[in-house]
Design a protein around this motif. Structure first.
Motif, PDB file in Angstrom:
ATOM      1  N   HIS A   1       0.808  -1.208   0.000  1.00 44.24           N
ATOM      2  CA  HIS A   1       0.000   0.000   0.000  1.00 44.24           C
ATOM      3  C   HIS A   1       0.849   1.270   0.000  1.00 44.24           C
ATOM      4  O   HIS A   1       0.504   2.258  -0.651  1.00 44.24           O
ATOM      5  N   ASP A   2       1.988   1.254   0.716  1.00 45.92           N
ATOM      6  CA  ASP A   2       2.850   2.437   0.763  1.00 45.92           C
ATOM      7  C   ASP A   2       3.583   2.679  -0.549  1.00 45.92           C
ATOM      8  O   ASP A   2       4.129   3.758  -0.752  1.00 45.92           O
ATOM      9  N   SER A   3       3.602   1.709  -1.438  1.00 46.99           N
ATOM     10  CA  SER A   3       4.289   1.845  -2.728  1.00 46.99           C
ATOM     11  C   SER A   3       3.358   2.321  -3.845  1.00 46.99           C
ATOM     12  O   SER A   3       3.781   2.436  -4.985  1.00 46.99           O
ATOM     13  N   LEU A   4       2.105   2.567  -3.525  1.00 48.46           N
ATOM     14  CA  LEU A   4       1.141   2.975  -4.541  1.00 48.46           C
ATOM     15  C   LEU A   4       1.335   4.425  -4.919  1.00 48.46           C
ATOM     16  O   LEU A   4       1.736   5.219  -4.095  1.00 48.46           O
ATOM     17  N   PRO A   5       1.039   4.801  -6.136  1.00 48.90           N
ATOM     18  CA  PRO A   5       0.586   3.979  -7.253  1.00 48.90           C
ATOM     19  C   PRO A   5       1.749   3.227  -7.880  1.00 48.90           C
ATOM     20  O   PRO A   5       2.907   3.627  -7.749  1.00 48.90           O
ATOM     21  N   MET A   6       1.460   2.135  -8.552  1.00 45.47           N
ATOM     22  CA  MET A   6       2.477   1.358  -9.245  1.00 45.47           C
ATOM     23  C   MET A   6       1.916   0.840 -10.558  1.00 45.47           C
ATOM     24  O   MET A   6       0.705   0.805 -10.760  1.00 45.47           O
ATOM     25  N   ALA A   7       2.851   0.464 -11.429  1.00 40.09           N
ATOM     26  CA  ALA A   7       2.459  -0.045 -12.749  1.00 40.09           C
ATOM     27  C   ALA A   7       3.428  -1.138 -13.162  1.00 40.09           C
ATOM     28  O   ALA A   7       4.588  -1.127 -12.767  1.00 40.09           O
ATOM     29  N   PHE A   8       2.924  -2.085 -13.923  1.00 35.54           N
ATOM     30  CA  PHE A   8       3.775  -3.102 -14.527  1.00 35.54           C
ATOM     31  C   PHE A   8       3.110  -3.588 -15.794  1.00 35.54           C
ATOM     32  O   PHE A   8       1.951  -3.296 -16.058  1.00 35.54           O
ATOM     33  N   ARG A   9       3.866  -4.312 -16.588  1.00 33.46           N
ATOM     34  CA  ARG A   9       3.323  -4.861 -17.827  1.00 33.46           C
ATOM     35  C   ARG A   9       3.885  -6.250 -18.054  1.00 33.46           C
ATOM     36  O   ARG A   9       4.948  -6.603 -17.541  1.00 33.46           O
ATOM     37  N   PHE A  10       3.156  -7.028 -18.843  1.00 31.67           N
ATOM     38  CA  PHE A  10       3.600  -8.371 -19.200  1.00 31.67           C
ATOM     39  C   PHE A  10       2.909  -8.763 -20.494  1.00 31.67           C
ATOM     40  O   PHE A  10       1.995  -8.078 -20.958  1.00 31.67           O
ATOM     41  N   ASN A  11       3.348  -9.852 -21.087  1.00 32.66           N
ATOM     42  CA  ASN A  11       2.735 -10.374 -22.306  1.00 32.66           C
ATOM     43  C   ASN A  11       1.976 -11.646 -21.973  1.00 32.66           C
ATOM     44  O   ASN A  11       2.483 -12.496 -21.238  1.00 32.66           O
ATOM     45  N   TRP A  12       0.788 -11.776 -22.524  1.00 31.91           N
ATOM     46  CA  TRP A  12      -0.039 -12.958 -22.336  1.00 31.91           C
ATOM     47  C   TRP A  12      -0.662 -13.291 -23.682  1.00 31.91           C
ATOM     48  O   TRP A  12      -1.330 -12.440 -24.282  1.00 31.91           O
ATOM     49  N   HIS A  13      -0.421 -14.483 -24.179  1.00 29.83           N
ATOM     50  CA  HIS A  13      -0.902 -14.906 -25.495  1.00 29.83           C
ATOM     51  C   HIS A  13      -0.539 -13.885 -26.569  1.00 29.83           C
ATOM     52  O   HIS A  13      -1.376 -13.490 -27.388  1.00 29.83           O
ATOM     53  N   ARG A  14       0.706 -13.440 -26.527  1.00 24.65           N
ATOM     54  CA  ARG A  14       1.270 -12.485 -27.493  1.00 24.65           C
ATOM     55  C   ARG A  14       0.557 -11.142 -27.500  1.00 24.65           C
ATOM     56  O   ARG A  14       0.555 -10.431 -28.497  1.00 24.65           O
ATOM     57  N   MET A  15      -0.082 -10.799 -26.388  1.00 22.39           N
ATOM     58  CA  MET A  15      -0.732  -9.491 -26.258  1.00 22.39           C
ATOM     59  C   MET A  15      -0.104  -8.765 -25.072  1.00 22.39           C
ATOM     60  O   MET A  15       0.000  -9.324 -23.982  1.00 22.39           O
ATOM     61  N   PRO A  16       0.318  -7.511 -25.275  1.00 21.90           N
ATOM     62  CA  PRO A  16       0.836  -6.738 -24.148  1.00 21.90           C
ATOM     63  C   PRO A  16      -0.299  -6.366 -23.186  1.00 21.90           C
ATOM     64  O   PRO A  16      -1.357  -5.909 -23.611  1.00 21.90           O
TER      65      PRO A  16
END
Length: 165
Positions: free
Chosen positions: A53-68
Motif C-alpha cells: 500500500h505504501d508503494s502505490l501507485p504502481m504499474a507493470f506490464r507483461f505479455n499474455w498470449h502475445r498481447m501486451p
C-alpha cells in the motif's frame, strides 16, 4: 506467462506517460514523478513482499498470449483499484483495411455494453480492452495475481472477438 521487469529502474517504458493519460489530466512529466514501478516496490519490500500500500501507485506490464497487458494499481477515494488494459493492436486507417476499421469501430461503440470491461482507442490509435476492479486490503503480490488472472481469463473472449474481426 512471462513478466517483463526492468533491469534498470531508470529505463523508460513509457509507463509514466501512459499512467498520466489515465490520471486526472496531469502531464507525462508529472506522471513520471508521481508513479513508481514494480521494481521500486520490490526493492523497498526486501526479499518478501508484504503490504504494498505504501508503494502505490504502481504499474507493470507483461505479455499474455502475445498481447501486451498493462496494469495500474492506484488509490482513489480510499479504495485501491486495479486497471488492466490489453493492447489488441492498431486501429487501421481506412485505406489500409476499411472492413477491419469498421468492425473495430462497431466494437468501440458507446452504446455497446460488455459484461466485462470496455473497448477503447488510445490517442495513438491503439485498440485496447480495459477492465477495472477494486482490490481487497492488504495489497500483496498474491492479491494482485488473484485479481489479474481471473480478469484475463474472463476477458479473453473479448480479446479474441477484437482479434478476429
Amino acid at each position: 506467462m512471462s513478466v517483463d521487469f526492468q533491469d534498470d529502474i531508470g529505463e523508460d517504458w513509457d509507463m509514466a506517460a501512459a499512467l498520466a493519460e489515465n490520471d486526472s489530466g496531469e502531464g507525462a512529466a508529472k506522471g513520471a514523478e508521481k508513479f513508481s514501478n514494480l521494481n521500486q516496490a520490490l526493492d523497498q519490500a526486501g526479499s518478501a513482499i508484504g503490504d504494498l500500500h505504501d508503494s502505490l501507485p504502481m504499474a507493470f506490464r507483461f505479455n499474455w498470449h502475445r498481447m501486451p497487458i498493462y496494469c495500474w494499481i492506484s488509490e482513489q477515494d480510499g479504495d485501491v483499484g486495479l486497471v488492466l488494459e490489453t493492447d489488441l493492436g492498431p486501429l487501421p486507417y481506412t485505406l489500409e483495411n476499411k472492413e477491419r476499421r469498421a468492425y473495430l469501430k462497431q466494437l468501440n461503440d458507446a452504446g455497446l455494453e460488455l459484461p466485462i470491461g470496455e473497448f477503447l482507442v488510445t490517442e495513438h490509435s491503439r485498440f485496447r480492452h480495459r477492465v477495472k476492479r477494486t482490490l481487497e486490503a492488504p495489497i500483496t503480490g498474491s492479491v494482485i495475481v488473484t485479481a489479474v488472472v481471473p480478469l484475463l481469463l474472463t476477458a479473453r473472449p473479448y480479446h479474441e472477438l477484437a482479434k478476429t474481426g
